[in-house]
Design an enzyme around this catalytic site. Structure first.
Site, mmCIF file in Angstrom:
data_model
loop_
_atom_site.group_PDB
_atom_site.id
_atom_site.type_symbol
_atom_site.label_atom_id
_atom_site.label_comp_id
_atom_site.label_asym_id
_atom_site.label_seq_id
_atom_site.Cartn_x
_atom_site.Cartn_y
_atom_site.Cartn_z
ATOM 1 N N HIS A 267 24.087 51.853 93.823
ATOM 2 C CA HIS A 267 25.108 52.905 93.680
ATOM 3 C C HIS A 267 24.402 54.119 93.066
ATOM 4 O O HIS A 267 23.497 54.675 93.669
ATOM 5 C CB HIS A 267 26.242 52.336 92.818
ATOM 6 N N HIS A 306 24.657 54.339 104.114
ATOM 7 C CA HIS A 306 25.881 54.490 103.339
ATOM 8 C C HIS A 306 26.958 53.613 103.947
ATOM 9 O O HIS A 306 27.036 53.482 105.167
ATOM 10 C CB HIS A 306 26.334 55.957 103.331
ATOM 11 N N ASP A 362 21.635 60.732 97.523
ATOM 12 C CA ASP A 362 20.612 60.431 96.532
ATOM 13 C C ASP A 362 19.192 60.620 97.035
ATOM 14 O O ASP A 362 18.244 60.532 96.256
ATOM 15 C CB ASP A 362 20.781 58.986 96.035
HETATM 16 N N1 CMC Z 1 16.879 50.578 104.176
HETATM 17 C C1 CMC Z 1 16.671 49.653 105.135
HETATM 18 N N2 CMC Z 1 17.643 48.978 105.752
HETATM 19 C C2 CMC Z 1 18.898 49.243 105.385
HETATM 20 C C3 CMC Z 1 19.209 50.203 104.406
HETATM 21 C C4 CMC Z 1 18.136 50.880 103.799
HETATM 22 N N3 CMC Z 1 18.362 51.802 102.865
HETATM 23 N N4 CMC Z 1 20.541 50.258 104.250
HETATM 24 C C5 CMC Z 1 21.066 49.371 105.096
HETATM 25 N N5 CMC Z 1 20.067 48.757 105.803
HETATM 26 C C6 CMC Z 1 20.220 47.781 106.884
HETATM 27 C C7 CMC Z 1 20.670 46.448 106.329
HETATM 28 O O1 CMC Z 1 19.567 45.634 105.999
HETATM 29 C C8 CMC Z 1 21.470 45.918 107.489
HETATM 30 O O2 CMC Z 1 20.546 45.495 108.484
HETATM 31 P P1 CMC Z 1 20.871 44.177 109.382
HETATM 32 O O3 CMC Z 1 22.095 44.538 110.159
HETATM 33 O O4 CMC Z 1 19.650 44.001 110.189
HETATM 34 O O5 CMC Z 1 21.117 43.076 108.401
HETATM 35 C C9 CMC Z 1 22.152 47.150 108.060
HETATM 36 O O6 CMC Z 1 21.282 48.242 107.709
HETATM 37 C C10 CMC Z 1 23.531 47.396 107.504
HETATM 38 O O7 CMC Z 1 23.441 47.498 106.093
HETATM 39 P P2 CMC Z 1 24.485 46.915 105.045
HETATM 40 O O8 CMC Z 1 23.729 46.390 103.874
HETATM 41 O O9 CMC Z 1 25.423 45.984 105.761
HETATM 42 O O10 CMC Z 1 25.274 48.221 104.673
HETATM 43 P P3 CMC Z 1 26.255 48.383 103.448
HETATM 44 O O11 CMC Z 1 27.314 49.308 103.893
HETATM 45 O O12 CMC Z 1 26.683 47.063 102.893
HETATM 46 O O13 CMC Z 1 25.327 49.068 102.334
HETATM 47 C C11 CMC Z 1 24.221 50.686 101.040
HETATM 48 C C12 CMC Z 1 25.345 50.422 102.036
HETATM 49 C C13 CMC Z 1 24.292 52.133 100.553
HETATM 50 C C14 CMC Z 1 24.389 49.754 99.809
HETATM 51 C C15 CMC Z 1 22.863 50.399 101.732
HETATM 52 O O14 CMC Z 1 22.710 51.260 102.838
HETATM 53 C C16 CMC Z 1 21.691 50.548 100.775
HETATM 54 O O15 CMC Z 1 21.369 49.591 100.058
HETATM 55 N N6 CMC Z 1 21.018 51.739 100.749
HETATM 56 C C17 CMC Z 1 19.954 51.983 99.801
HETATM 57 C C18 CMC Z 1 20.528 52.294 98.434
HETATM 58 C C19 CMC Z 1 21.123 53.682 98.359
HETATM 59 O O16 CMC Z 1 20.521 54.656 98.808
HETATM 60 N N7 CMC Z 1 22.311 53.772 97.753
HETATM 61 C C20 CMC Z 1 22.987 55.052 97.517
HETATM 62 C C21 CMC Z 1 24.289 55.131 98.211
HETATM 63 S S1 CMC Z 1 24.963 56.774 98.209
HETATM 64 C C22 CMC Z 1 25.348 57.132 96.567
HETATM 65 C C23 CMC Z 1 26.284 56.170 95.938
HETATM 66 O O17 CMC Z 1 27.322 55.841 96.525
HETATM 67 O O18 CMC Z 1 26.033 55.759 94.815
#
Ligand code: CMC
Length: 429
Positions: A267, A306, A362
């Site tokens: 987050h 996201h 971010d």
């Molecule tokens: N790098 C590589 N792969 C990723 C990333 C990433 N940053 N984000 C998602 N994926 C992949 C994930 O592994 C999954 O792949 P597969 O379908 O092969 O298993 C697919 O994309 C879908 O991801 P998800 O985990 O189901 O997506 P989510 O909606 O649950 O997670 C998230 C959203 C923001 C937690 C995630 O994208 C992430 O961990 N990003 C990196 C951390 C980050 O930058 N967070 C800041 C968010 S914006 C500010 C805030 O809200 O605080």
């Protein structure tokens, strides 16, 4: 015509008409579907609330596909361009833009409450020299509930508003002091002649000068960053504030829970993680190997992806522009080159394109914060200061929403049942 969903339960052959309202069905109506009279009603399994609305809200609108973010109906681009953080805070809390008199009163009230009780200062001085500022902020916001015990009377509108004003006012003071603690520098008291954001910079960086004069371009850039972070509908920390707030605890305790949620690397902690990642990559030539590692699942590309935005994050666009303004004053952050190249490569790579992973707010905010000379541990504190009006607007809405109940999700139990306890002397024999 009333909209409805017809559900056929193939266990019993029975059909149910489930009303659809505002694009949603009520989980309670699904709960009425039972295999037989003795079995529990059908539940919805949704870890992470991926497709579950937990409330009705009029604060923030997001269309993730189209990259739209609006506070109380106003596009984020217009607010970032023409408003101030305190005006946006007023908008989020009160639901409409202020008149001149309302704005002046609001700014006066917030400014008047920037000081904290001296005991809060002693409390903060008790942290170890290397305490993470987010831990300090979380603890000191929670501690404020003990200084304002009347804050627990959440049914009183005037009482709610004074706590809201206090919290928005004091957050920069607590945030700045958590920074000064790590630096081993004396805490700087608020200067109420300065604007909200200029005062924050003064409390962070003032030394022996009689008044700290921050560069106006930096004040404006930081104020814009606060606006961009001010709310984001039902994100992890807003959900934490609402969930804890649903127990009818005071708002300081509820916001402390939100700060805890924001602390996490998925987050608000992401911008700190981005900086560490960029530094670890070190040079453009290392990017392909890093990207390969991400694609192999070794780690995530922090600052990308996201839950809601699947096209672009509108905040990321505005931040890129703020980057230029800040770097005009401070000089370019050398990590910018790596970030830009990383973004370019990722946006052309099928792994990221097919998963709709784009830079989020971010990805670039950490670079700006670093240009301000903030250590990475402070980044999430800045996010928390910006997010405070949003948390409070969500909390305020919760306290007046007759449909809200204490948060208490269901579970699907997967453990043992009915075991017989064997006394220790027999088990350990
Ligand atoms: N790098 C590589 N792969 C990723 C990333 C990433 N940053 N984000 C998602 N994926 C992949 C994930 O592994 C999954 O792949 P597969 O379908 O092969 O298993 C697919 O994309 C879908 O991801 P998800 O985990 O189901 O997506 P989510 O909606 O649950 O997670 C998230 C959203 C923001 C937690 C995630 O994208 C992430 O961990 N990003 C990196 C951390 C980050 O930058 N967070 C800041 C968010 S914006 C500010 C805030 O809200 O605080």
């Amino acid at each position: 015509m009333t909209e409805s969903l017809t559900v056929r339960d193939n266990r019993t052959g029975q059909e149910y008409d489930v009303p659809i309202s505002e694009g949603a069905i009520k989980a309670k109506d699904i709960g009425a579907i039972k295999a037989d009279d003795d079995s529990p009603g059908l539940a919805i399994y949704d870890p992470g609330f991926v497709n579950t609305a937990s409330c009705r809200s009029a604060v923030t609108f997001i269309d993730g596909e189209k990259g739209i973010l609006e506070y109380r109906g106003y596009p984020i681009e217009q607010l970032a361009e023409s408003s101030t953080f305190l005006e946006v805070a007023y908008l989020l809390i009160n639901g409409a833009l202020p008149s001149k008199a309302e704005y002046e009163q609001w700014v006066h009230d917030i400014t008047y409450h920037t000081f904290v009780h001296e005991n809060v200062k002693s409390f903060m001085e008790g942290f170890r020299y290397d305490a993470h500022p987010m831990g300090m902020l979380m603890a000191s916001v929670g501690a404020l509930s003990t200084f304002y015990p009347e804050a627990g009377v959440i049914g009183d509108a005037d009482n709610r508003m004074i706590q809201i004003i206090r919290m928005i006012a004091k957050m920069p003071t607590l945030g700045a002091w958590s920074f000064r603690n790590a630096q081993g520098k004396p805490f700087v008291y608020p200067d109420n002649e300065l604007s909200y954001t200029a005062n924050f910079l003064s409390m962070l960086f003032k030394m022996s000068e009689s008044r700290y004069e921050a560069d106006e371009r930096l004040v404006k850039a930081l104020d814009t960053l606060f606006i961009l972070h001010a709310d984001h509908e039902q994100n992890c920390s807003a959900n934490a504030v609402r969930s804890v707030g649903s127990s009818q605890v005071d708002p300081y305790s509820a916001v402390a829970a939100g700060i805890g949620a924001l602390y996490g690397p998925l987050h608000g902690g992401a911008n700190e993680a981005v900086l560490r990642m960029l530094r670890r990559i070190g040079s453009k030539s290392e990017i392909p190997a890093f990207i390969e590692g991400v694609k192999n699942g070794n780690e995530k590309l922090m600052g990308f992806g996201h839950r809601v935005y699947k096209n672009y994050d509108p905040r990321a666009k505005i931040i890129k522009k703020a980057c230029d303004d800040v770097f005009d004053v401070t000089g370019v952050n050398p990590l910018l080159e790596i970030a830009q190249e990383l973004e370019k490569i990722a946006l052309e790579d099928d792994y990221f394109v097919s998963r709709k992973l784009y830079p989020n707010v971010d990805f670039y905010s950490g670079l700006i914060y670093e240009a301000f000379q903030f250590p990475p541990e402070m980044f999430t504190v800045l996010f928390a200061i910006g997010r405070t009006p949003g948390w409070l607007a969500q909390w305020l809405e919760l306290t007046q929403d007759k449909e809200q109940k204490i948060a208490r999700p269901k579970q699907i139990y997967t453990g043992d049942r009915g075991l017989d306890f064997t006394p220790r002397d027999q088990r350990w024999a």
